[in-house]
Motif scaffolding. Structure first.
Motif, PDB file in Angstrom:
ATOM      1  N   ASN A   4       1.631   5.718  12.782  1.00 43.73           N
ATOM      2  CA  ASN A   4       0.652   6.801  12.820  1.00 43.73           C
ATOM      3  C   ASN A   4      -0.608   6.393  12.063  1.00 43.73           C
ATOM      4  O   ASN A   4      -0.583   6.284  10.833  1.00 43.73           O
ATOM      5  CB  ASN A   4       1.266   8.068  12.202  1.00 43.73           C
ATOM      6  CG  ASN A   4       0.375   9.277  12.321  1.00 43.73           C
ATOM      7  OD1 ASN A   4      -0.849   9.175  12.297  1.00 43.73           O
ATOM      8  ND2 ASN A   4       0.990  10.433  12.436  1.00 43.73           N
ATOM      9  N   PRO A   5      -1.716   6.197  12.761  1.00 36.91           N
ATOM     10  CA  PRO A   5      -2.954   5.765  12.103  1.00 36.91           C
ATOM     11  C   PRO A   5      -3.469   6.755  11.057  1.00 36.91           C
ATOM     12  O   PRO A   5      -4.097   6.356  10.079  1.00 36.91           O
ATOM     13  CB  PRO A   5      -3.955   5.631  13.251  1.00 36.91           C
ATOM     14  CG  PRO A   5      -3.167   5.657  14.504  1.00 36.91           C
ATOM     15  CD  PRO A   5      -1.850   6.290  14.201  1.00 36.91           C
ATOM     16  N   GLN A  45      -4.350   5.625   7.330  1.00 38.48           N
ATOM     17  CA  GLN A  45      -5.670   5.858   6.742  1.00 38.48           C
ATOM     18  C   GLN A  45      -5.554   6.623   5.430  1.00 38.48           C
ATOM     19  O   GLN A  45      -6.167   6.250   4.422  1.00 38.48           O
ATOM     20  CB  GLN A  45      -6.561   6.627   7.730  1.00 38.48           C
ATOM     21  CG  GLN A  45      -7.941   6.925   7.208  1.00 38.48           C
ATOM     22  CD  GLN A  45      -8.787   5.673   7.045  1.00 38.48           C
ATOM     23  OE1 GLN A  45      -8.589   4.689   7.744  1.00 38.48           O
ATOM     24  NE2 GLN A  45      -9.729   5.710   6.137  1.00 38.48           N
ATOM     25  N   ALA A  46      -4.769   7.688   5.417  1.00 41.93           N
ATOM     26  CA  ALA A  46      -4.598   8.492   4.199  1.00 41.93           C
ATOM     27  C   ALA A  46      -3.937   7.670   3.089  1.00 41.93           C
ATOM     28  O   ALA A  46      -4.307   7.779   1.916  1.00 41.93           O
ATOM     29  CB  ALA A  46      -3.773   9.743   4.509  1.00 41.93           C
ATOM     30  N   MET A  47      -2.989   6.835   3.463  1.00 42.08           N
ATOM     31  CA  MET A  47      -2.297   5.987   2.504  1.00 42.08           C
ATOM     32  C   MET A  47      -3.273   4.993   1.871  1.00 42.08           C
ATOM     33  O   MET A  47      -3.298   4.823   0.645  1.00 42.08           O
ATOM     34  CB  MET A  47      -1.166   5.247   3.222  1.00 42.08           C
ATOM     35  CG  MET A  47      -0.341   4.335   2.367  1.00 42.08           C
ATOM     36  SD  MET A  47       1.016   3.607   3.324  1.00 42.08           S
ATOM     37  CE  MET A  47       0.174   2.273   4.171  1.00 42.08           C
ATOM     38  N   LYS A  65      -4.038  15.042   1.097  1.00 44.93           N
ATOM     39  CA  LYS A  65      -4.287  14.530   2.452  1.00 44.93           C
ATOM     40  C   LYS A  65      -3.158  13.587   2.876  1.00 44.93           C
ATOM     41  O   LYS A  65      -2.655  13.661   3.999  1.00 44.93           O
ATOM     42  CB  LYS A  65      -5.626  13.808   2.489  1.00 44.93           C
ATOM     43  CG  LYS A  65      -6.001  13.272   3.840  1.00 44.93           C
ATOM     44  CD  LYS A  65      -7.367  12.604   3.795  1.00 44.93           C
ATOM     45  CE  LYS A  65      -7.723  11.967   5.129  1.00 44.93           C
ATOM     46  NZ  LYS A  65      -9.016  11.278   5.081  1.00 44.93           N
ATOM     47  N   PHE A  66      -2.756  12.714   1.953  1.00 45.12           N
ATOM     48  CA  PHE A  66      -1.678  11.777   2.255  1.00 45.12           C
ATOM     49  C   PHE A  66      -0.375  12.529   2.539  1.00 45.12           C
ATOM     50  O   PHE A  66       0.300  12.264   3.538  1.00 45.12           O
ATOM     51  CB  PHE A  66      -1.492  10.797   1.100  1.00 45.12           C
ATOM     52  CG  PHE A  66      -0.269   9.937   1.226  1.00 45.12           C
ATOM     53  CD1 PHE A  66      -0.166   8.971   2.211  1.00 45.12           C
ATOM     54  CD2 PHE A  66       0.797  10.104   0.355  1.00 45.12           C
ATOM     55  CE1 PHE A  66       0.974   8.189   2.337  1.00 45.12           C
ATOM     56  CE2 PHE A  66       1.931   9.323   0.464  1.00 45.12           C
ATOM     57  CZ  PHE A  66       2.017   8.371   1.460  1.00 45.12           C
ATOM     58  N   LEU A  67      -0.009  13.462   1.680  1.00 44.38           N
ATOM     59  CA  LEU A  67       1.236  14.207   1.883  1.00 44.38           C
ATOM     60  C   LEU A  67       1.199  15.017   3.174  1.00 44.38           C
ATOM     61  O   LEU A  67       2.198  15.101   3.886  1.00 44.38           O
ATOM     62  CB  LEU A  67       1.519  15.117   0.681  1.00 44.38           C
ATOM     63  CG  LEU A  67       2.008  14.415  -0.575  1.00 44.38           C
ATOM     64  CD1 LEU A  67       2.128  15.410  -1.723  1.00 44.38           C
ATOM     65  CD2 LEU A  67       3.336  13.709  -0.339  1.00 44.38           C
ATOM     66  N   THR A 102       0.831  -1.202   0.000  1.00 40.51           N
ATOM     67  CA  THR A 102       0.000   0.000   0.000  1.00 40.51           C
ATOM     68  C   THR A 102       0.867   1.253   0.000  1.00 40.51           C
ATOM     69  O   THR A 102       0.578   2.227  -0.687  1.00 40.51           O
ATOM     70  CB  THR A 102      -0.954  -0.007   1.206  1.00 40.51           C
ATOM     71  OG1 THR A 102      -1.671  -1.246   1.227  1.00 40.51           O
ATOM     72  CG2 THR A 102      -1.955   1.131   1.118  1.00 40.51           C
ATOM     73  N   ALA A 103       1.960   1.233   0.762  1.00 38.05           N
ATOM     74  CA  ALA A 103       2.882   2.371   0.793  1.00 38.05           C
ATOM     75  C   ALA A 103       3.485   2.612  -0.590  1.00 38.05           C
ATOM     76  O   ALA A 103       3.591   3.751  -1.051  1.00 38.05           O
ATOM     77  CB  ALA A 103       3.995   2.125   1.812  1.00 38.05           C
ATOM     78  N   ALA A 104       3.876   1.548  -1.263  1.00 40.42           N
ATOM     79  CA  ALA A 104       4.459   1.678  -2.598  1.00 40.42           C
ATOM     80  C   ALA A 104       3.449   2.241  -3.588  1.00 40.42           C
ATOM     81  O   ALA A 104       3.782   3.112  -4.402  1.00 40.42           O
ATOM     82  CB  ALA A 104       4.987   0.327  -3.079  1.00 40.42           C
TER      83      ALA A 104
END
Length: 144
Positions: A77-78, A82-84, A37-39, A6-8
């Protein structure tokens, strides 16, 4: 889908979105919002990673290191997790034309990482499948 994959996908999505912006192409509003939001959430946890991402494509990004940093931030960090996840889900619904090439670059970078080879091999396979449209995030058990 595990956090590394998911991070990738999230990292690849940000880079792909930034590349499209630089060429003047527009991306969907939802994708644009999820990227921001993710950044923003990642910046609170790992400002150096965000700074490195922001410099792409003028300065090459160490994809292997960046993915591992994003994964680590999501695990601690949740809000980042979540954003990821939301960004990865949005990208699945709104595919980016240049994402497949970026995910292949990320897969190659992970392939060259010396530690955790079995985990990386599974992640690389999932990235390639995602880039080819052969994997559906919603069908996977997403746990961060």
């Amino acid at each position: 889908m595990e956090p590394l994959t998911t991070a990738a996908i999230a990292l690849g999505s940000v880079v792909a979105t930034k590349a499209l912006e630089k060429t003047g192409e527009k991306v969907g509003e939802t994708l644009w919002e999820q990227t921001g939001k993710f950044l923003n959430s990642l910046n609170k946890q790992s400002p150096d990673t965000v700074a490195a991402i922001e410099k792409v494509p003028q300065q090459p990004l160490d994809y292997g290191k960046a993915v591992l940093e994003v994964e680590s931030a999501a695990k601690t960090n949740p809000e980042v997790a979540q954003a990821m996840t939301e960004l990865a889900t949005t990208v699945e619904a709104e595919p980016l034309p240049n994402l497949a090439a970026i995910l292949k670059d990320i897969a190659q970078a992970l392939n060259s990482q010396p530690s955790k080879p079995q985990i990386y091999i599974k992640t690389i396979e999932k990235l390639v499948n995602f880039a080819q449209g052969d994997i559906n995030i919603h069908e996977q058990n997403i746990t961060i």
